[in-house]
Structures are given as C-alpha cells and as structure tokens.
Write a protein that holds these residues in place. Structure first.
Motif, PDB file in Angstrom:
ATOM      1  N   GLY A  76      22.145   7.508 -66.649  1.00  0.00           N
ATOM      2  CA  GLY A  76      22.323   6.355 -67.530  1.00  0.00           C
ATOM      3  C   GLY A  76      23.730   5.800 -67.489  1.00  0.00           C
ATOM      4  N   ALA A  80      25.046   2.124 -65.961  1.00  0.00           N
ATOM      5  CA  ALA A  80      25.875   1.211 -66.756  1.00  0.00           C
ATOM      6  C   ALA A  80      27.140   0.825 -65.994  1.00  0.00           C
ATOM      7  CB  ALA A  80      26.228   1.853 -68.095  1.00  0.00           C
ATOM      8  N   LEU A  83      26.239  -1.584 -63.101  1.00  0.00           N
ATOM      9  CA  LEU A  83      25.972  -2.930 -63.619  1.00  0.00           C
ATOM     10  C   LEU A  83      27.280  -3.636 -63.965  1.00  0.00           C
ATOM     11  CD1 LEU A  83      22.870  -2.325 -65.924  1.00  0.00           C
ATOM     12  CD2 LEU A  83      22.916  -3.631 -63.779  1.00  0.00           C
ATOM     13  N   ASP A  84      28.180  -2.894 -64.592  1.00  0.00           N
ATOM     14  CA  ASP A  84      29.471  -3.494 -64.949  1.00  0.00           C
ATOM     15  C   ASP A  84      30.223  -3.930 -63.704  1.00  0.00           C
ATOM     16  OD1 ASP A  84      31.737  -3.947 -66.932  1.00  0.00           O
ATOM     17  OD2 ASP A  84      32.665  -2.541 -65.537  1.00  0.00           O
ATOM     18  N   VAL A  99      18.986  -0.814 -59.423  1.00  0.00           N
ATOM     19  CA  VAL A  99      18.897  -0.556 -60.863  1.00  0.00           C
ATOM     20  C   VAL A  99      17.513  -0.945 -61.388  1.00  0.00           C
ATOM     21  CG1 VAL A  99      19.777  -1.257 -63.130  1.00  0.00           C
ATOM     22  CG2 VAL A  99      21.369  -0.740 -61.274  1.00  0.00           C
ATOM     23  N   GLU A 103      14.834   1.178 -63.462  1.00  0.00           N
ATOM     24  CA  GLU A 103      14.397   0.688 -64.775  1.00  0.00           C
ATOM     25  C   GLU A 103      12.874   0.544 -64.817  1.00  0.00           C
ATOM     26  OE1 GLU A 103      15.399  -3.050 -67.814  1.00  0.00           O
ATOM     27  OE2 GLU A 103      16.172  -3.044 -65.755  1.00  0.00           O
ATOM     28  N   VAL A 108      15.730   4.604 -66.596  1.00  0.00           N
ATOM     29  CA  VAL A 108      16.874   4.098 -67.366  1.00  0.00           C
ATOM     30  C   VAL A 108      16.413   2.901 -68.184  1.00  0.00           C
ATOM     31  CG1 VAL A 108      18.662   4.889 -65.749  1.00  0.00           C
ATOM     32  CG2 VAL A 108      17.617   2.628 -65.446  1.00  0.00           C
ATOM     33  N   SER A 109      17.168   2.609 -69.252  1.00  0.00           N
ATOM     34  CA  SER A 109      16.838   1.446 -70.095  1.00  0.00           C
ATOM     35  C   SER A 109      18.129   0.711 -70.461  1.00  0.00           C
ATOM     36  CB  SER A 109      16.095   1.895 -71.359  1.00  0.00           C
ATOM     37  OG  SER A 109      14.881   2.539 -71.035  1.00  0.00           O
ATOM     38  N   PRO A 110      18.764   0.053 -69.498  1.00  0.00           N
ATOM     39  CA  PRO A 110      20.019  -0.654 -69.813  1.00  0.00           C
ATOM     40  C   PRO A 110      19.749  -1.864 -70.697  1.00  0.00           C
ATOM     41  CG  PRO A 110      19.303  -1.195 -67.605  1.00  0.00           C
ATOM     42  CD  PRO A 110      18.378  -0.119 -68.086  1.00  0.00           C
ATOM     43  N   TYR A 116      24.347  -7.468 -67.864  1.00  0.00           N
ATOM     44  CA  TYR A 116      23.116  -7.356 -67.081  1.00  0.00           C
ATOM     45  C   TYR A 116      22.839  -8.654 -66.321  1.00  0.00           C
ATOM     46  CZ  TYR A 116      18.253  -5.845 -66.201  1.00  0.00           C
ATOM     47  OH  TYR A 116      17.070  -5.471 -65.625  1.00  0.00           O
TER      48      TYR A 116
END
Length: 855
Positions: A76, A80, A83-84, A99, A103, A108-110, A116
C-alpha cells in the motif's frame, strides 16, 4: 523477466497466486538490494521491480511456493509512493496501469484524489494511450473526467506532457480520438474545457484546454448553449482565455444567437484586457450589441481607462454614438492626447502659469552621528539580520572607533559566530555584507576570523576593488575596537547618508590626532570631502600645529591649495585620493609628474560604452535552423591602470572578461558613497548588471540597486551614467524599468541630468535597445510632471534621428512623442521634421510620423 503486463493477461490467474508471487519477488529484490549494499532510500525502487516481475511471472504461468491471501504490508505504501511520483515526474512508463491492475484485483485501494488523477496524466503509458484507457472501463467512465479538474504542475500537467510528446500519442489527440469513437461524451468534454478555463489555472496549463476547445471546432449551436460559461471567462486573469471568450462570443453575435444585455455587462472586464487586440475586439463587439439595443455605456466607459489609444478611441466613438459624449468629455484627462483632440469638446487653455517642476527633496537629511552603548548594540543586531542600512553601518563604525570599547558587542557574539560560520551560501551574494558585519563584530572582540571572499574566485577586479577597500575600512575599525590601535574620531565617517564630509569637519578631525592616521580611513575621508567650503578649510588647516609634513602636503592638495610635497611610496594612496578629491575631471599634474598615471589616479575616469547586435544561427530540436539576435556591450577605459591596488579604490583597469561577475547585494549602496563627487566610479564597478538587464534574458539582481543608487548619487554624471540610465529604461524586467524611471525623475528634478546626456546614452545604446520597452518607460516618465514631459520630448528629439526608422517598436515611441506634444500644446520640434518626413509606407509608424511632420 518481462516488466510490462496487462490486466487481461492476469484475468484467469487466481489472486492468491499473484499475492504469493508479490511476496516472493519482493523478498528477492530486497535480498538483491542488500547484496548490492544499496542505501535504504532505494528500497521502493527494488520493491517496485519486484511487483513488475511478480505480475510478469504470474502472466507467464509461474506459481509461488506459498500462495497467500493477504498482500504484502509494504504494497500500500509503495503504491502511494509510485502514484505520487507519477503525478510529479513524467515518464509515460505505465506505472499507473500497473497500479490499476493491483487495484482492480483488490490488492490496494488508493484514494481517487488529485494525486491519482495526475498519476493518470503522467504515468498512464500506452502507445497510443487509447489502448490502456479502453481496456479499463472505469477509467473512461469516472477517472478521466478528473483530468479536467486538476491543474498539475512542474513536469506533470496535460500541457507539459503534450509539449514534449509527439502529437499522435498526445493527450489532446487521445481525447479527440475517444470522442470520435464514442468512448467519451463530446458535450461533457466541451463543458469540461470551459470549466477548466474558469478555474485559477496558470496561463501555460490553461492553454491546453483552450487549444482543445478550438481543435474540437464547436458548432454555433454548441457554443450558444454555453454562452453563459463563455461570458464568465471574460473575467479570467489569463489573457489568452479572455481572447478566446471574446472570439467565441463575437462568433455568436454573427450567428444572431448571442444574448445582448448580459454580454454587454460582462464585457466590462474584457475591454480593459492588457492585450490591445482583445480589448479592441471587445469594444467592437460592444458596438454590435449597441445596434441591438443593449446598454453599452458602463462597459464602454471602462474602456476609456485602457492605456492604449486605439482602445480609447473606439470606446469614445461608441459612447458618442450611444449619446454619452459627456462621459467622454469628463474622462478627457484620462485619454491619450491624440485621442482627446479627436473625440472631446475643445477646452480653452488655462492662462495660469506653468506647473511646478518635478519636486525635489527639500528636507535636510538628518546628520549621521556616532553610536555608543545600547544604541550601537541594537543597530548592529539589526545589521546582522538585514545589512541594507548603510547609514547604520557608518554610525556603528564611527562609534566603535571613537570609543574603542568592544563591550557593547558581546551580546552579539553568538549570533555573529553562527552567521560567520555559515559562510556565503546559495541565495546570498559572495561578498555578503551580513557576513562582513559578523566578521567585524568577532574581530572587534578579539577573535581571529578569516577574510571572506569577495567573488567566486576572490580575484581583485574593477568590480570587486571597492569591496576590498570597504573591507579594509572595516578591518581598521576592528583593530581599534580590539585595542590594537588607539581610539579616535573616524576620519571617513560621513556627515550625511550621501557620503559627504564637510571640509572643516575633516580638518578638525585631522588636527585632533594627526599622528594616528591610517591609510584606509584617510583615503576614505579625502574622497568624501564636499567641494564647498574648501577655501575656509585651507585657512584653518594652515593654522594647525604638529601636523606631519607628508599629511600636510596631501591635505593641502586635496583642498585645492598649492603644495610643495610629492608622493612617496608610503603615501601614494593618500595622494591618489587627494588628486581625485581635488578634481573629478582634470588630469592631476603632481601624480602625472610622479608617474602615478591611469584612470582614477592622475587621470579622471573616462569610460566609453560600445554595443553590438549580431544575428546567430543554431540547430534546434528536430534539426531545424533557428536565428536569434545576440546583443552585447563592452566598456572601454581611457588610460586604464595596469594594476589595481586595494587602498586606491578609484583605479579602473581594462577587464579581459565581463566587468560583472557576482552580485554584490547590499554592498551596492555602500560602494555608491565611497566617492560622492563622481557617479562614474560607482558605474565603473556596477554598470554591468544594468547593461545586462537590457541585452540579456536573465534576472540581474543588482540592477535595481544600482539604478536606485545612481538616482540618489550627488556626483558627476558622465557618459557611462547616461548609457546606464538608458539601459535601465530599456531593461527586460518591468521592475528594473521602474527603478530607472524613478532614477531619471530624481536626477532631472534636482538638475543633475540633462536631456543631452540621456540622449547620448540612448544613442550609444543603439541597436541593443528595445523600443517597446523604452516607449513604456518614456510614457511613465512623462506622466510624472510637465518638467519630466518636456525632458522626454527633448530627449526623443535629440535621439530619434539616430534610430533606424524600421526598428520594431518605432510606432510606440512616436506615439509617446505625439501624446506629449499634444499634451503640452507644442509643435513638432523643427530639428525632428526632416527625419520624420523620410518615413515611407502606410505602417502605423509612418502614419504617426506623417501627423507629427504636419504639426
């Protein structure tokens, strides 16, 4: 092992298999990281490799030794972080697609936040991007619409990505292709473009949505149903957005579908757009709305405040057509004179006398006094934080020298130590006046502190010589405070902020302790002697007793009296200062006979500027030839010195490289007070930043300081001063031009600058000047007062005949001249008539020249 995997390749792979492989390949990569002895900061990089390897292995049929249900604890946080990164740094490498696989498989659940959405923009991958988008229905139904709501920044935004991407795989092309295929709703995209333009996005990033709107070529009907949103864009701070809105609304007016009244009200914002073409188009649209009965008076009245004459003229004509001619007459003082004489009712000229000239500071400058005790401590504490207080530095030095007491400095020891140890760092100038103040405090307290460099290479040049001299003064005062020299009145302490010392005051200081003279202090004092009152000072000096012969001869020479003495090696610096104090413009016969020659020694400073503009060609990205104009300048020294000497700060040599290197910051103001009688000395060291501000594209941090110091300088203005002021008026940055206008206004108001001097400067600047910038500066200067307006007209009259008539921006300069002549009710100067009559053609410049020639 493959590193690119699609979601479809994993559809039939059980989740526990993927999870097990994530554990195994993640541990494998961490082991590899340890084997390579990489830093812990590389952990995420190795883990991401493990994720890619695990997905590729799962797609290839590999099975883990231990299938698992729970995803790795690190997954997780890793997602993150990826993505950043994808939302800040563009590589179009497909991280976002990976990602999305994790998902969609529930690993994962960003959050679907701004990060995003930007990761989608910067890390989608795909060639073309339509492939991964069509493969992920949720992206097309929800997430993709967020890209119309998030601005982005740096490397990742729709505008930034497309700028460095071939058109066939750009985001703009992707959106259009998806619209054409029915994957994206066209109406929603059009609405999204206008909504994005109505947000506070920067001009560069907002431009992407404007271009997409234009590329989609909305029909009249599509634009008509969105005219409310288009009207809202008229208030935008982004100039191209306002231009787009005016064009689209004008198209609707042609189609007959534009709502007249609300549009007329909304155009009040567009008619004052700084883009002249947009403002003119907005007034033209108002004129069409007036024909349909809309109330256009409020918006047209606002247009009268626009700085450009064409906008004012169009608005005034419209107001007269609307029966509001009285509004135009009331705004007469706001209008350009060329507009006022055309559209307003003539008003008899006042019989009153001429207005007062540009105001001059009449108030006496408070005299500087030596500081002691807590006053000295408090002032020094302030200087440690902000050294831009030159009078404060001088009062501190005078106080330390007169008392010889370092105890008030003890509370500042810790702060001074911290500043001195930090040394010049990024964001500070190399010479760093705050650091010099800290060093003064520590040396006064008896500490041994190394000298600070005055430039990146610590070389003594014409640019850094004044700094070394000022540091020499600081060191002499530190020696007094530390008890290494006796306390005494500081000879070089100025009586006023400009640097001047009354001749009688200097005589009194010298007679009080004639045997305690130090070189830097005496040199500094002699260069600051005011020219008035020297005769009386000579008499008082002659009546003194106990003066060493060498000092007696030097002081007599500086004050203008006859002296039988001649320079010796030990007193050479004294004599140089005395000679330059005696006269700023004459060759000194005593130094000439002694062989102490050169600019700033036996010879006065005579510095000549030459400029050049050359076309250059280079091969740009894509192997296409590009041409640009390279502008340059150089300063020639008449009779340059061969070698610079630290205690002779007036000397100027011919520099082999550029005259300016490092920024000097607060030191600029102090350098300006070294020799108050001659501003050319300041510019010998510091004209470079201002000249570069006119010819270059980089920010010149010292330019504003130099211009401000020049505007306040009480001394002689030579050729270099005129060119420097002209360069400031033509500087690229508006803030530098403001400093230049203010400097010229002050110098003109005090009678120290003539139009002849500035016209020579403008002519010398020649081909490297930018006429549009000069025109803006001339207009600002002329608006200050009638005296300044007359000065501008006279300067232009003298300089324009030396200017190529085809130079870009000529019309802007001629328009200023026409306005000021009309404002003053003056005819065109006869000396300018022949040059004006030689204009040919129908350009704006030619038409304006014809009107001027006919006046």
């Amino acid at each position: 092992m493959r590193t690119t995997t699609t979601y479809d390749e994993l559809v039939d792979v059980p989740t526990e298999v993927i999870v097990g492989l994530l554990h195994e390949h993640g541990e494998r990569q961490l082991a590899e990281m340890r084997r390579q002895e990489e830093r812990p900061s590389y952990r995420d990089l190795f883990l991401w490799r493990g994720v890619l390897d695990a997905l590729a292995a799962a797609a290839a049929g590999e099975r883990p030794d231990d299938p698992a249900v729970e995803a790795p604890r690190w997954l997780g946080g890793l997602v993150a972080a990826r993505l950043d990164e994808a939302g800040r740094f563009s590589h179009r490498g497909g991280d976002f697609t990976t990602v999305r696989i994790l998902e969609r498989r529930g690993l994962v659940s960003p959050p679907h936040d701004d990060t995003y959405a930007l990761a989608l923009v910067g890390g989608l991958g795909g060639d073309p991007p339509t492939t991964p988008l069509r493969a992920d229905p949720e992206l097309l139904s929800t997430t993709i619409w967020r890209i119309f709501e998030v601005e982005g920044g740096g490397e990742v935004s729709l505008a930034a990505i497309d700028k460095y991407t071939s058109e066939d795989v750009s985001w703009a092309t992707t959106v259009r292709v998806l619209i054409d295929s029915g994957d994206l709703d066209r109406d929603r995209v059009l609405d999204g473009c206008l909504a994005a333009l109505d947000r506070d996005f920067g001009a560069f990033r907002a431009g992407w949505f404007s271009r997409l709107w234009v590329a989609l070529t909305p029909s009249d009907d599509e634009a008509a149903v969105r005219q409310g949103a288009l009207r809202s864009l008229l208030r935008s701070d982004v100039k191209p957005t306002v231009t787009l809105a005016v064009k689209e609304l004008t198209r609707l007016a042609t189609a007959g579908t534009l709502d007249a009244d609300p549009t007329a009200r909304a155009l009040s914002a567009a008619v004052v757009s700084p883009v002249k073409g947009t403002a003119v188009a907005a007034v033209a649209l108002l004129t069409r709305l007036h024909a349909r009965g809309a109330d256009v008076v409020p918006a047209a009245s606002a247009a009268l405040t626009h700085p450009h004459a064409d906008v004012q003229r169009a608005a005034a004509i419209l107001l007269q057509q609307a029966g509001a001619g009285d509004v135009v007459d009331e705004a007469r003082d706001l209008l350009a004179p060329s507009v006022a004489v055309q559209v307003t009712t003539p008003v008899p000229r006042s019989a009153a006398g001429a207005q007062a000239s540009l105001p001059v500071d009449a108030a006496e400058i408070p005299p500087l006094v030596a500081l002691e005790g807590s006053d000295l401590t408090e002032r020094l504490a302030g200087l440690l934080e902000d050294a831009d207080d030159i009078p404060g530095i001088e009062m501190v030095l005078a106080g330390l020298a007169s008392t010889g007491d370092p105890r008030p400095l003890e509370p500042l020891r810790a702060r001074a130590t911290k500043i001195a140890r930090s040394a010049p760092r990024e964001g500070t100038t190399t010479a760093w006046l705050r650091g010099q103040v800290a060093r003064l405090i520590l040396r006064s307290l008896g500490d041994d502190v190394a000298a600070l460099p005055v430039s990146w290479d610590d070389e003594t040049t014409t640019h850094t010589l004044p700094v070394r001299f000022l540091v020499g003064r600081l060191d002499e005062v530190a020696d007094i405070a530390a008890g290494r020299r006796p306390a005494r009145a500081l000879l070089a302490a100025p009586e006023h902020a400009t640097g001047w010392i009354d001749p009688g005051a200097l005589v009194d200081r010298l007679l009080a302790a004639p045997d305690q003279v130090t070189t830097f202090d005496l040199v500094g004092a002699l260069l600051r002697v005011h020219p008035e009152g020297r005769g009386e000072a000579v008499v008082r000096w002659a009546a003194g007793a106990g003066v060493p012969p060498d000092l007696d001869h030097v002081v007599r020479h500086a004050l203008g009296a006859e002296s039988a003495g001649r320079p010796r090696t030990s007193t050479r610096a004294w004599w140089v200062a005395a000679a330059r104090s005696r006269s700023t413009t004459e060759i000194d016969p005593v130094l000439l006979e002694a062989g102490i020659t050169g600019a700033g020694r036996a010879h006065p400073l005579d510095l000549r500027v030459t400029t050049a503009a050359r076309s250059r060609t280079y091969q740009s990205f894509g192997n296409t030839s590009q041409t640009y104009v390279e502008r340059s300048w150089s300063i020639e020294v008449v009779e340059p010195v061969a070698r610079l000497v630290v205690d002779e700060p007036t000397g100027v040599r011919r520099e082999k490289r550029e005259w300016r290197t490092d920024a000097l910051g607060e030191l600029v103001g102090w350098i300006a007070t070294i020799w108050p009688a001659d501003a050319e000395h300041l510019l010998a060291s510091l004209a470079g930043p201002v000249l570069d501000a006119a010819v270059g594209g980089e920010i010149e941090h010292d330019a504003g300081r130099v211009l401000a110091a020049l505007g306040d300088h009480p001394g002689r203005l030579g050729h270099l001063a005129g060119v420097t002021l002209a360069a400031g008026l033509s500087a690229e940055r508006p803030v530098d031009r403001v400093h230049a206008v203010d400097a010229v206004a002050r110098l003109v108001g005090s009678g120290r600058l003539t139009w002849v001097q500035l016209a020579e400067g403008v002519t010398t600047l020649g081909v490297v000047a930018t006429l549009t910038r000069l025109a803006s500066s001339w207009a600002d200067l002329a608006s200050i007062s009638p005296q300044a307006s007359t000065f501008v007209v006279d300067t232009l009259t003298a300089s324009l005949p030396h200017t190529d008539r085809t130079t870009t921006g000529m019309h802007a300069v001629l328009a200023v001249l026409e306005d000021e002549l009309l404002r003053a009710g003056r005819p065109t100067p006869p000396d300018l008539q022949p040059w004006l009559r030689e204009f040919a053609g129908t350009s704006k410049a030619a038409r304006t020249a014809a009107r001027l020639a006919a006046r």
